[in-house]
Motif scaffolding. Sequence first.
Motif, short mmCIF file in Angstrom:
data_model
loop_
_atom_site.label_atom_id
_atom_site.label_comp_id
_atom_site.label_asym_id
_atom_site.label_seq_id
_atom_site.Cartn_x
_atom_site.Cartn_y
_atom_site.Cartn_z
N THR A 15 0.72 -1.12 -0.06
CA THR A 15 -0.01 -0.19 0.12
C THR A 15 1.01 1.19 0.10
O THR A 15 1.93 1.26 0.54
CB THR A 15 -1.00 -0.04 1.25
N THR A 16 0.57 2.12 -0.71
CA THR A 16 1.01 3.39 -0.70
C THR A 16 0.34 4.52 -0.10
O THR A 16 -1.05 4.63 -0.31
CB THR A 16 1.65 3.81 -2.16
N LYS A 17 0.82 5.43 0.51
CA LYS A 17 0.01 6.45 0.99
C LYS A 17 -0.46 7.59 -0.11
O LYS A 17 0.65 8.10 -0.63
CB LYS A 17 0.93 7.29 1.96
N VAL A 18 -1.66 7.95 -0.46
CA VAL A 18 -2.04 8.82 -1.35
C VAL A 18 -1.83 10.08 -0.62
O VAL A 18 -2.23 10.54 0.41
CB VAL A 18 -3.36 8.61 -1.72
N PRO A 19 -1.14 11.09 -1.30
CA PRO A 19 -0.93 12.40 -0.93
C PRO A 19 -2.25 13.01 -0.89
O PRO A 19 -3.01 13.05 -1.62
CB PRO A 19 -0.09 12.89 -1.82
N GLY A 20 -2.01 14.04 0.02
CA GLY A 20 -3.27 14.81 0.50
C GLY A 20 -3.40 15.83 -0.71
O GLY A 20 -2.44 16.01 -1.41
N PRO A 21 -4.55 16.79 -0.38
CA PRO A 21 -4.19 18.06 -1.55
C PRO A 21 -3.26 18.88 -1.54
O PRO A 21 -2.72 18.95 -0.13
CB PRO A 21 -5.70 18.83 -0.98
N GLU A 22 -2.62 19.17 -2.51
CA GLU A 22 -1.36 20.02 -2.76
C GLU A 22 -1.68 21.51 -2.52
O GLU A 22 -2.91 21.65 -3.24
CB GLU A 22 -0.51 19.81 -3.84
N ARG A 23 -0.94 22.34 -1.92
CA ARG A 23 -0.96 23.75 -2.14
C ARG A 23 -0.26 24.06 -3.19
O ARG A 23 0.92 23.97 -3.16
CB ARG A 23 -0.59 24.32 -0.90
N ARG A 24 -0.76 24.78 -4.40
CA ARG A 24 -0.19 24.89 -5.47
C ARG A 24 0.23 26.60 -5.52
O ARG A 24 -0.89 27.22 -5.10
CB ARG A 24 -0.51 24.33 -6.75
N THR A 25 1.17 26.97 -6.00
CA THR A 25 1.50 28.53 -6.19
C THR A 25 0.47 29.05 -7.20
O THR A 25 0.05 28.49 -8.11
CB THR A 25 3.05 29.03 -6.17
N ILE A 26 0.43 30.22 -7.17
CA ILE A 26 -0.29 30.98 -8.17
C ILE A 26 0.35 30.88 -9.60
O ILE A 26 -0.26 30.50 -10.48
CB ILE A 26 -0.40 32.54 -7.92
N GLY A 27 1.65 30.75 -9.74
CA GLY A 27 2.25 30.78 -10.65
C GLY A 27 2.23 29.15 -11.45
O GLY A 27 2.08 29.16 -12.49
N GLU A 28 2.12 28.14 -10.39
CA GLU A 28 1.81 26.79 -10.86
C GLU A 28 0.40 26.88 -11.57
O GLU A 28 0.16 26.15 -12.60
CB GLU A 28 2.03 25.63 -9.93
N LEU A 29 -0.61 27.47 -10.49
CA LEU A 29 -1.76 27.58 -11.20
C LEU A 29 -2.00 28.35 -12.58
O LEU A 29 -2.74 27.73 -13.57
CB LEU A 29 -2.64 28.17 -10.45
N VAL A 30 -1.33 29.26 -12.85
CA VAL A 30 -1.51 29.96 -14.37
C VAL A 30 -0.67 29.27 -15.24
O VAL A 30 -1.21 29.04 -16.38
CB VAL A 30 -0.81 31.44 -14.04
#
Length: 147
Positions: A15-30
């Motif tokens: 089993t692998t742990k599924v990562p939780g929701p990531e916090r992405r930067t505005i630059g990554e979102l754009v």
Amino acid sequence: MSYPAESATTPVVETTKVPGPERRTIGELVASLSEQFSTLVRDELQLAQVQLAEKGKRLGTGAGFLGGAAVLGLYAFGVLLAAAILGLATVLPAWLSALIVGVVLLIVAGIAAFVGKKKIDASKEFQPKPQEGFKEDVDAVKRGIQK
């Protein structure tokens, strides 16, 4: 009561742990938005290309059948004209019969040319707007960003 022994090796499930929701930067979102938008535009263009190819195939087949029908119709029209001339020739001289049928044909051709010119002039007023679909996509993206 005895049961058969299970094999000595049982499968191990990792089993692998599924990562939780990531916090992405505005630059990554754009950057993600830009990538998704370009993918959307590219996919829309590919879809339009496929649809136009299919439409072209259907138009080609239809045009072929219409062309064949036009040729047969032209021959049938010639036969009917000859019949009209021969029918009139029973009561009038042959040259006069041919003249009357020819004048009637010229009048019909003139009317058809007039109607055709009107239709062409009306079609010049129509302005297609292919950018409307693109604007809808942009509006959908804007609404998605605002949420």
